[in-house]
Design a protein around this motif. Structure first.
Motif, mmCIF file in Angstrom:
data_model
loop_
_atom_site.group_PDB
_atom_site.id
_atom_site.type_symbol
_atom_site.label_atom_id
_atom_site.label_comp_id
_atom_site.label_asym_id
_atom_site.label_seq_id
_atom_site.Cartn_x
_atom_site.Cartn_y
_atom_site.Cartn_z
ATOM 1 N N ILE A 1 21.267 26.811 -23.152
ATOM 2 C CA ILE A 1 21.385 25.338 -23.139
ATOM 3 C C ILE A 1 20.477 24.430 -24.185
ATOM 4 C CG2 ILE A 1 21.760 25.352 -20.316
ATOM 5 C CD1 ILE A 1 18.654 24.912 -20.017
ATOM 6 N N CYS A 2 20.043 25.123 -24.954
ATOM 7 C CA CYS A 2 19.219 24.689 -26.027
ATOM 8 C C CYS A 2 18.822 25.568 -27.022
ATOM 9 C CB CYS A 2 17.582 24.046 -25.244
ATOM 10 S SG CYS A 2 16.467 23.632 -26.565
ATOM 11 N N CYS A 3 18.633 25.368 -28.407
ATOM 12 C CA CYS A 3 18.344 26.000 -29.518
ATOM 13 C C CYS A 3 17.412 25.138 -30.360
ATOM 14 C CB CYS A 3 19.574 26.561 -30.023
ATOM 15 S SG CYS A 3 20.131 28.031 -29.685
ATOM 16 N N CYS A 4 16.363 25.500 -30.757
ATOM 17 C CA CYS A 4 15.462 24.672 -31.703
ATOM 18 C C CYS A 4 15.105 25.718 -32.963
ATOM 19 C CB CYS A 4 14.157 24.262 -30.991
ATOM 20 S SG CYS A 4 14.452 23.176 -29.802
ATOM 21 N N TYR A 5 15.361 25.234 -34.059
ATOM 22 C CA TYR A 5 14.999 25.583 -35.325
ATOM 23 C C TYR A 5 14.280 24.969 -36.102
ATOM 24 C CZ TYR A 5 19.488 28.125 -34.046
ATOM 25 O OH TYR A 5 20.382 28.906 -33.231
ATOM 26 N N VAL B 1 13.451 22.448 -16.787
ATOM 27 C CA VAL B 1 14.430 22.334 -17.837
ATOM 28 C C VAL B 1 13.630 21.488 -18.708
ATOM 29 C CG1 VAL B 1 16.359 21.307 -18.717
ATOM 30 C CG2 VAL B 1 16.711 22.829 -16.835
ATOM 31 N N THR B 2 12.909 20.533 -18.282
ATOM 32 C CA THR B 2 12.294 19.586 -19.279
ATOM 33 C C THR B 2 11.060 20.288 -19.827
ATOM 34 O OG1 THR B 2 12.900 17.388 -17.867
ATOM 35 C CG2 THR B 2 10.797 17.427 -19.256
ATOM 36 N N TYR B 3 10.270 21.163 -19.090
ATOM 37 C CA TYR B 3 9.309 21.737 -19.734
ATOM 38 C C TYR B 3 9.933 22.886 -20.551
ATOM 39 C CZ TYR B 3 5.172 25.088 -19.544
ATOM 40 O OH TYR B 3 4.125 25.932 -19.941
ATOM 41 N N ALA B 4 11.059 23.595 -20.208
ATOM 42 C CA ALA B 4 11.520 24.489 -21.354
ATOM 43 C C ALA B 4 11.744 23.865 -22.737
ATOM 44 C CB ALA B 4 12.623 25.264 -20.676
ATOM 45 N N TYR B 5 12.542 22.456 -22.595
ATOM 46 C CA TYR B 5 12.916 22.126 -23.727
ATOM 47 C C TYR B 5 11.667 21.409 -24.666
ATOM 48 C CZ TYR B 5 17.847 20.924 -22.677
ATOM 49 O OH TYR B 5 19.180 21.014 -22.484
ATOM 50 N N GLU B 6 10.555 20.962 -23.949
ATOM 51 C CA GLU B 6 9.410 20.726 -24.633
ATOM 52 C C GLU B 6 8.663 21.807 -25.342
ATOM 53 O OE1 GLU B 6 7.200 18.658 -21.791
ATOM 54 O OE2 GLU B 6 8.205 16.904 -21.657
ATOM 55 N N GLN C 1 15.392 29.780 -28.152
ATOM 56 C CA GLN C 1 16.539 29.612 -27.657
ATOM 57 C C GLN C 1 16.077 29.638 -26.056
ATOM 58 O OE1 GLN C 1 19.661 32.138 -28.627
ATOM 59 N NE2 GLN C 1 20.765 31.895 -26.710
ATOM 60 N N VAL C 2 16.589 28.587 -25.320
ATOM 61 C CA VAL C 2 16.446 28.571 -23.864
ATOM 62 C C VAL C 2 17.935 28.864 -23.333
ATOM 63 C CG1 VAL C 2 15.693 26.994 -21.999
ATOM 64 C CG2 VAL C 2 14.761 26.859 -24.000
ATOM 65 N N ASN C 3 18.070 29.575 -22.044
ATOM 66 C CA ASN C 3 18.881 30.244 -21.480
ATOM 67 C C ASN C 3 18.961 29.713 -20.144
ATOM 68 O OD1 ASN C 3 20.296 31.453 -23.911
ATOM 69 N ND2 ASN C 3 18.664 33.131 -23.812
ATOM 70 N N LEU C 4 19.866 29.438 -19.381
ATOM 71 C CA LEU C 4 20.088 29.121 -18.041
ATOM 72 C C LEU C 4 20.824 30.403 -17.300
ATOM 73 C CD1 LEU C 4 19.493 27.408 -15.443
ATOM 74 C CD2 LEU C 4 21.596 26.463 -15.845
ATOM 75 N N LYS D 1 12.741 33.509 -30.813
ATOM 76 C CA LYS D 1 11.942 33.619 -29.166
ATOM 77 C C LYS D 1 13.036 33.223 -28.237
ATOM 78 C CE LYS D 1 8.411 33.705 -26.355
ATOM 79 N NZ LYS D 1 7.943 34.631 -25.929
ATOM 80 N N GLU D 2 13.211 34.000 -27.044
ATOM 81 C CA GLU D 2 14.147 33.547 -25.905
ATOM 82 C C GLU D 2 13.322 33.021 -24.649
ATOM 83 O OE1 GLU D 2 18.548 35.267 -26.521
ATOM 84 O OE2 GLU D 2 16.912 36.804 -26.049
ATOM 85 N N LEU D 3 13.736 32.216 -24.056
ATOM 86 C CA LEU D 3 13.192 31.855 -22.804
ATOM 87 C C LEU D 3 14.369 31.833 -21.730
ATOM 88 C CD1 LEU D 3 10.694 29.049 -23.852
ATOM 89 C CD2 LEU D 3 10.016 31.396 -23.391
ATOM 90 N N TYR D 4 14.223 31.957 -20.579
ATOM 91 C CA TYR D 4 15.166 32.099 -19.352
ATOM 92 C C TYR D 4 14.710 31.170 -18.231
ATOM 93 C CZ TYR D 4 17.166 35.641 -22.029
ATOM 94 O OH TYR D 4 17.835 36.610 -22.890
ATOM 95 N N ILE D 5 15.566 30.178 -18.001
ATOM 96 C CA ILE D 5 15.278 29.338 -16.524
ATOM 97 C C ILE D 5 15.904 30.100 -15.661
ATOM 98 C CG2 ILE D 5 15.746 27.270 -15.556
ATOM 99 C CD1 ILE D 5 15.602 26.012 -18.528
#
Length: 68
Positions: free
Chosen positions: A64-68, A36-41, A50-53, A2-6
């Motif tokens: 900026i973040c990948c959670c596996y 960014v805090t919301y996206a990390y959580e 994966q969170v991309n800026l 899953k990818e999210l974008y800020i």
């Protein structure tokens, strides 16, 4: 994965978390720190995610973040 974008939403004049799967912003806030805090959580709940800026006025995205 899953990818999210800020990125900045010019129509709402706020930063937001964009989900390309539903082609919609799912969270808005004037502070990029809050977004960014919301996206990390959210990423830690979705896994793998994966969170991309995407900075304002740039077409390049930065992971900026990948959670596996």
């Amino acid at each position: 994965m899953k990818e999210l974008y800020i990125q900045y939403s010019y129509s709402y004049e706020q930063w937001g978390v964009y989900d390309p799967d539903i082609e919609e912003f799912i969270h808005y806030h004037p502070s990029i720190k809050e977004v960014v805090t919301y996206a990390y959580e959210l990423a830690s709940l979705i896994k793998p995610c994966q969170v991309n800026l995407i900075p304002q006025y740039l077409l390049t995205s930065y992971t900026i973040c990948c959670c596996y």
